[in-house]
Design an enzyme around this catalytic site. Sequence first.
Site, mmCIF file in Angstrom:
data_model
loop_
_atom_site.group_PDB
_atom_site.id
_atom_site.type_symbol
_atom_site.label_atom_id
_atom_site.label_comp_id
_atom_site.label_asym_id
_atom_site.label_seq_id
_atom_site.Cartn_x
_atom_site.Cartn_y
_atom_site.Cartn_z
ATOM 1 N N CYS A 29 0.822 -1.214 0.000
ATOM 2 C CA CYS A 29 0.000 0.000 0.000
ATOM 3 C C CYS A 29 0.859 1.269 0.000
ATOM 4 C CB CYS A 29 -0.913 -0.049 1.227
ATOM 5 S SG CYS A 29 -1.755 1.484 1.617
ATOM 6 N N CYS A 32 0.084 3.751 2.797
ATOM 7 C CA CYS A 32 0.565 3.189 4.072
ATOM 8 C C CYS A 32 2.045 3.516 4.262
ATOM 9 C CB CYS A 32 0.376 1.677 4.105
ATOM 10 S SG CYS A 32 -1.335 1.139 3.956
#
Length: 104
Positions: A29, A32
């Site tokens: 991600c 993230c």
Amino acid sequence: MSLIVNDENSSSVLNTELPVILDLSASWCGPCKALAPIIDEIAAEYEGRAVVGKVDVEESPELASQYRVRNVPTVLFIKNGELKDKSVGLVPKQSLIDKLTPLL
């Protein structure tokens, strides 16, 4: 420094008197990865006043399911084992601090 939290150690981490911030993310991600240094800064700044942990949702699916995490990154704010607030997506550091402050 933030703790690595997983399905096995989550109960001991979450059941503390200090507020807990959990960053639920995944290795693939992009947002993230962008949030990770912000979480580390908060961990350093609030050491001793809050517990800051990171959870890889792929390695800890039970924990992600328990809190109904559908999108990453999701940051959970927990006090006395109870979910008090959450933030979904990449947000500014101040937004996370604003959610943490009432729990201190």
